[in-house]
Design a protein around this motif. Structure first.
Motif, PDB file in Angstrom:
ATOM      1  N   GLU A  16       4.103   7.395  15.988  1.00 39.84           N
ATOM      2  CA  GLU A  16       5.223   8.239  15.590  1.00 39.84           C
ATOM      3  C   GLU A  16       6.496   7.762  16.277  1.00 39.84           C
ATOM      4  N   VAL A  17       7.564   7.606  15.496  1.00 40.26           N
ATOM      5  CA  VAL A  17       8.839   7.133  16.024  1.00 40.26           C
ATOM      6  C   VAL A  17       9.971   7.956  15.421  1.00 40.26           C
ATOM      7  N   GLY A  18      11.145   7.841  16.013  1.00 45.42           N
ATOM      8  CA  GLY A  18      12.326   8.478  15.469  1.00 45.42           C
ATOM      9  C   GLY A  18      12.858   7.705  14.277  1.00 45.42           C
ATOM     10  N   ALA A  19      13.667   8.351  13.463  1.00 44.59           N
ATOM     11  CA  ALA A  19      14.199   7.730  12.255  1.00 44.59           C
ATOM     12  C   ALA A  19      15.056   6.516  12.565  1.00 44.59           C
ATOM     13  N   TRP A  20      15.608   6.448  13.778  1.00 44.53           N
ATOM     14  CA  TRP A  20      16.461   5.321  14.153  1.00 44.53           C
ATOM     15  C   TRP A  20      15.689   4.008  14.234  1.00 44.53           C
ATOM     16  N   LYS A  22      14.118   2.675  11.933  1.00 45.71           N
ATOM     17  CA  LYS A  22      14.413   1.955  10.687  1.00 45.71           C
ATOM     18  C   LYS A  22      15.657   1.097  10.842  1.00 45.71           C
ATOM     19  N   THR A  23      16.665   1.628  11.523  1.00 50.36           N
ATOM     20  CA  THR A  23      17.895   0.867  11.747  1.00 50.36           C
ATOM     21  C   THR A  23      17.636  -0.330  12.649  1.00 50.36           C
ATOM     22  N   ASP A  72       6.961  -0.352   8.495  1.00 51.87           N
ATOM     23  CA  ASP A  72       6.335  -1.424   9.257  1.00 51.87           C
ATOM     24  C   ASP A  72       6.854  -1.438  10.688  1.00 51.87           C
ATOM     25  N   GLY A  73       5.995  -1.855  11.612  1.00 57.58           N
ATOM     26  CA  GLY A  73       6.439  -2.109  12.975  1.00 57.58           C
ATOM     27  C   GLY A  73       7.254  -3.386  13.041  1.00 57.58           C
TER      28      GLY A  73
END
Length: 274
Positions: A16-20, A22-23, A72-73
């Protein structure tokens, strides 16, 4: 400190990660794409090859926290972009502190026909292993994406700097520095000793803002002394409410790599790291 693993959408665990995130991966992939022409020169028959190095690979896939979106990671995203650019890395070296993460990332990369080499362990030791086995004449791109300053041990950068051709895209946590400056600069903390060795004799106490800037400047100076010049065009990644989270900064031995990053990092112009 690592993110929580949960069930993924493809049968393997995800983080689980924050939406950032993606940036962050967008700018990683922009650099991989923009540097494809140079990478191609190392991929011709008889050449030494072009290597991707990720010692904090995680499980290779992430879920955006709070929504039903998977991405994707970093290592997987970078590999896919190199394939899309018709200049796939000739080797992908991945590692992480937990075997479950490494195994999941390796599985995902192998499903994409990536030439992956995987190790489990501390990032400092893992990078030393990477450097000992890869082709010393190859072109190397290291993606250093630790969870905090505590795991951004300077010894990793020192080891990588011994490679003849090396670019490093480094995640430097602004939020961690902001939240934990007092703790990390206390007499009994060893975090800064690993992150910026020699800081006790080189950084004078001042205001909070001045001290943070001095720490970042000194870290950049230490990297530059290794002959791996830090870019003056960092990318600031922000979170909700435009809260500063971390800097993405390229360090490289060749000025062309810094020029590539200047283009990749500045879709929208931003100010200097200092």
């Amino acid at each position: 400190m690592v993110g929580q693993l949960i069930a993924g959408d493809d049968g393997s665990p995800v983080e689980e990660v924050g939406a950032w995130a993606k940036t962050k991966h967008e700018y990683l992939c922009r650099y991989v794409d923009i540097s494809r022409g140079v990478r191609s020169r190392w991929l011709d028959p008889g050449k030494a090859g072009a290597t991707l190095i990720d010692p904090f690979c995680g499980p290779g896939r992430c879920k955006i926290r709070g929504v039903k979106e998977f991405i994707d990671g970093g290592a997987v995203a970078a590999w896919k972009k190199s394939v899309d650019s018709n200049t796939p890395f000739s080797a992908v070296y991945i590692g992480d502190i937990e075997a479950e993460r490494v195994e999941a990332c390796e599985k995902r990369l192998r499903a994409l026909n990536a030439p992956v080499v995987a190790f489990t362990g501390d990032a400092v030791a893992t990078i030393k292993t990477f450097v000992s086995v890869l082709n010393p004449h190859g072109l190397n791109f290291a993606y250093l994406d630790p969870y905090n300053l505590q795991t951004l041990n300077f010894e990793m950068i020192r080891t990588l700097s011994g490679l003849r051709h090396i670019d490093m895209l480094v995640h430097v946590s602004q939020m961690d520095l902001q939240r934990n400056l007092d703790n990390y600069s206390s007499g009994d903390s060893a975090v800064f000793d690993a992150f910026i060795p020699g800081w006790r004799d080189s950084i004078k106490a001042g205001s909070v803002t001045a001290t943070r800037q001095a720490i970042l400047r000194y870290w950049s100076e230490l990297v530059g002394r290794l002959g791996v010049w830090p870019s003056l065009e960092p990318k600031l990644i922000t979170g909700p409410g435009n809260q500063p989270l971390y800097w993405l900064l390229l360090a490289a031995k060749h000025e062309l790599a810094l020029a590539f990053w200047k283009v990749a990092a500045n879709k929208q112009k931003q100010g200097s790291l200092f």
